[in-house]
Design an enzyme around this catalytic site. Structure first.
Site, short mmCIF file in Angstrom:
data_model
loop_
_atom_site.label_atom_id
_atom_site.label_comp_id
_atom_site.label_asym_id
_atom_site.label_seq_id
_atom_site.Cartn_x
_atom_site.Cartn_y
_atom_site.Cartn_z
N ASP A 1 -0.21 10.09 1.77
CA ASP A 1 -0.44 8.90 0.96
C ASP A 1 0.80 8.01 0.95
O ASP A 1 1.94 8.49 0.96
CB ASP A 1 -0.78 9.31 -0.47
CG ASP A 1 -0.84 8.13 -1.42
OD1 ASP A 1 -1.78 7.33 -1.30
OD2 ASP A 1 0.08 7.99 -2.25
N GLU B 1 -1.23 7.07 5.95
CA GLU B 1 -1.76 5.87 5.29
C GLU B 1 -0.68 4.79 5.42
O GLU B 1 0.22 4.68 4.59
CB GLU B 1 -2.08 6.14 3.81
CG GLU B 1 -2.80 4.96 3.16
CD GLU B 1 -2.68 4.93 1.65
OE1 GLU B 1 -3.60 4.40 1.02
OE2 GLU B 1 -1.67 5.41 1.11
#
Length: 678
Positions: A338, A391
């Protein structure tokens, strides 16, 4: 001209992209930083792999004679272990400090041979902080924490069950085509409740298998004090969320997924941490610079969270060991990292950064990039089948190239621009104004030899303040006009048609893997909103309405059946692992896109009203073609205007830079896939 094809200094990536050459010294420096770090680890820690086993040294580790507990607290003056096991006596169990700020204690077994710390009992540390004050903290490497309704602050829990879950199944082989089902255990129930690992195992896993996905990506597994953070404000990195069940139940769930042939990925949050002090990492030893940068650099103002100091030796140990722990302990098969953009830029992606000057400029946090590359090298050395996904929104060059060639060693990056563009189109543009060139470009624009995971929408697009793609398309009519017993309205007809077309063109043209957020395969309505003060702590929008697709009188099943057919076709023809598509047509007036990939011809007619008979399209090969998938079939809520069993024959007539061509019927707002059969 320099030949970079055999370079071993990190510049091999330039062979495939000459535009990188002006930045070769930066590329070499970053590559050497990783190599030098690995060398230092070999000299001082044994190896990168041994360094990543920190969880076997720090935290609580049970031996046959007792329990070792160790913690890195360099600025603490005194440290004591307290808990139910010693009636919370603040001074009876002091820890000793070494020269590196590591504190330790050994607690021998009771006289009867039993562990002195009971399984499931509460435990904390009591310490004299850097400022001289005493306070309680949760151990950084704790494997279990729990909340009560009366007190939202976590308590540490000593986890040492007499019967630990034993895995029965090996991980499946890594597929060449990833079809990822993004899921959140807590909101996976159709009831307004917080669901569990066990319930997910029994109810959601079979659905994922039936849908044709081969991988589950789990959100919000790492423990977080605030449920509404969607799992992105992690407090306890080695503890799995206690809201959903126990560590043994998560292991059983993952084991069941493996039995069903499904890989399981963890959405890992190493980009930041919760600001919580009493039950998080923040100010664990009383300073703001323990695990994080000090001052303003250690705070993410937009996220209201703390930022790791990736250049610190013990921080690297903690984070690398965290990844290793989830592989060794829980058998996760991969990780979605993330917030990589926030990690690798000192401006955290809040300033435009989409050029080579940005990628190799002074705004890059090279310690963070070094950590991420080390993480990938460690994981791929441990097991080459482990999958890592970044990401990352700016398209940082070389991030998804092998480390040996000068890259960051990620396997994939998320194609984050695709869902944003789809939402922009459905929100702001009339159908007549959709630009076919723009759509084709956004789906096919990716770096050579750097794989993308394409998706039309993920959890991000569903959060409160936004809404699902289906809801953007059909809005309030989803409440009243989704019944198959009533005449289909123009809005529902349009929404159903575009929902299918958007998903198929995203899967077939958009990347090298495909992702779907749970429930969106059947056009889940509305949005996601976790319980919070602003909604009276309601769980109404923090669940999945599986009942909608199970109702045969509603059209949701038709969208779901199309998704199943799409995944089945991908599994058969494997377009996700095929070479780049050849786009032969982007017709702005007709609103048609045609491309070839995996020996298939994909045809999309986005025109809101025009159907075309005897429409000529190009083909790179001659032969007889048949329709293997189209969105206009009855079972998919279509109007049955395309014949399933009709053959289409090529002619020796060049068309759109293809040697051959064929004539087809393309109804408005439909897509079809042709396969060569002779």
């Amino acid at each position: 001209m320099t030949d970079y094809s055999k370079a071993t200094d990190g510049t091999k990536v330039i062979h495939d992209d000459p535009w990188l050459e002006p930045y070769k010294e930066v590329i070499k420096r970053r590559h050497n930083q990783v190599k030098n770090t690995i060398q230092k680890l070999e000299e001082s820690e044994g190896s990168l792999l041994k360094f990543s086993q920190g969880y076997e040294y720090f935290g609580f580790n049970v031996t046959k004679d007792g329990v070792n507990y160790r913690e890195w607290l360099p600025s603490a003056h005194e440290v004591y272990l307290v808990g139910d096991f010693n009636q919370w006596n603040k001074t009876s169990h002091p820890l000793e400090r070494d020269n590196y700020g590591r504190w330790s204690i050994f607690i021998p077994n009771n006289s009867n041979g039993e562990c002195a710390i009971p399984h499931g009992s509460k435990i904390k540390i009591y310490l004299k902080l850097a400022n001289g004050n005493f306070d309680y903290r949760i151990p950084a490497w704790i494997k279990r924490v729990e909340q009560t309704k009366e007190n939202p602050v976590f308590d540490g829990v000593f986890w040492n069950p007499s019967k630990q879950y034993v895995f029965k199944n090996k991980s499946p082989m890594k597929p060449t085509e990833l079809r990822i089902y993004e899921a959140h255990v807590g909101m996976s129930s159709e009831l307004p409740e917080i669901s569990t690992y066990s319930k997910f195992k029994d109810t959601v896993l079979p659905m994922v298998k039936e849908l044709g996905y081969n991988c589950i990506q789990l959100m919000a597994v790492m423990e977080h004090a605030y449920y509404a953070s969607f799992g992105y404000q992690v407090t306890n990195f080695f503890a799995i969320s206690s809201r959903f069940g126990t560590p043994e139940e998560l292991k059983e769930m993952i084991d069941k997924a493996h039995e069903m042939g499904l890989l399981v990925f963890l959405d890992v949050v190493h980009s930041h941490a919760s600001k919580n002090v009493l039950d998080g990492l923040n100010q664990l030893d009383g300073t703001d610079h323990h695990y994080f940068h000090s001052g303003g650099r250690g705070n993410h103002e937009l996220w209201d969270s703390r930022l790791f100091n990736y250049g610190n030796w013990e921080v690297m140990r903690f984070l690398l060991s965290n990844l290793r722990f989830y592989v060794d302990e829980y058998h996760f098969d991969g990780f979605r990292f993330d917030g990589v953009t926030s990690m690798i830029y000192t401006h955290h992606g809040l300033s435009p950064a989409c050029s080579y000057d940005d990628y190799f400029g002074g705004a890059v946090d090279e310690d963070a990039l070094n950590y991420l590359t080390l993480a990938n090298v460690m994981l791929h050395t441990l097991n080459p089948s482990i999958v890592t996904i970044a990401e990352e929104v700016t398209g940082l060059a070389t991030l998804c190239r092998p480390f040996s060639e000068g890259g960051g060693d990620f396997d994939y990056r998320l194609a984050m621009g695709i869902p944003d563009k789809w939402i922009e189109l459905v929100k702001e543009k009339k159908d007549e104004d959709w630009n076919m060139g723009t759509i084709a470009h956004m789906l096919s624009n990716r770096r050579y030899k750097e794989k993308n995971i394409a998706y039309a929408e993920s959890h991000d697009q569903s959060l409160v303040g936004d809404k699902t793609l289906a809801f953007w398309l059909m809005d309030k009519e989803m409440y009243t006009n989704m019944s198959v017993t009533t005449e289909e309205t123009p809005i529902i007809d349009r929404g159903m048609s575009l929902h299918k077309m958007i998903r198929l063109i995203t899967s077939s043209l958009g990347g090298d893997g495909y992702l779907n957020f749970m429930g969106n395969e059947f056009g889940h309505p509305e949005w996601v909103d976790f319980p919070r003060e602003g909604n009276n702590n309601s769980l109404h929008h923090a669940r999945r309405r599986w009942d909608l697709y199970r109702n045969p009188l509603l059209r949701y099943k038709q969208l779901r059946d199309f998704d199943i057919a799409m995944n089945k076709a991908e599994q058969e023809f494997r377009w996700l692992s095929s070479d780049f598509a050849y786009i032969s047509l982007k017709h702005e007036d007709d609103k048609i896109i045609v491309f070839e990939r995996a020996s298939l011809i994909f045809i999309f007619n986005f025109h809101p009203s025009k159907s075309f008979s005897d429409y000529r399209i190009g083909s790179g090969v001659p032969g007889k073609f048949i329709n293997v998938l189209d969105s206009d079939r009855k079972e998919f809520g279509g109007h049955v205007r395309i014949g399933k069993d009709n053959y289409h024959y090529t002619e020796d007539k060049p068309w759109h830079d293809r040697k051959y061509s064929l004539l087809i019927y393309i109804p408005s707002r439909t897509c079809l896939v042709l396969k060569k059969v002779d």
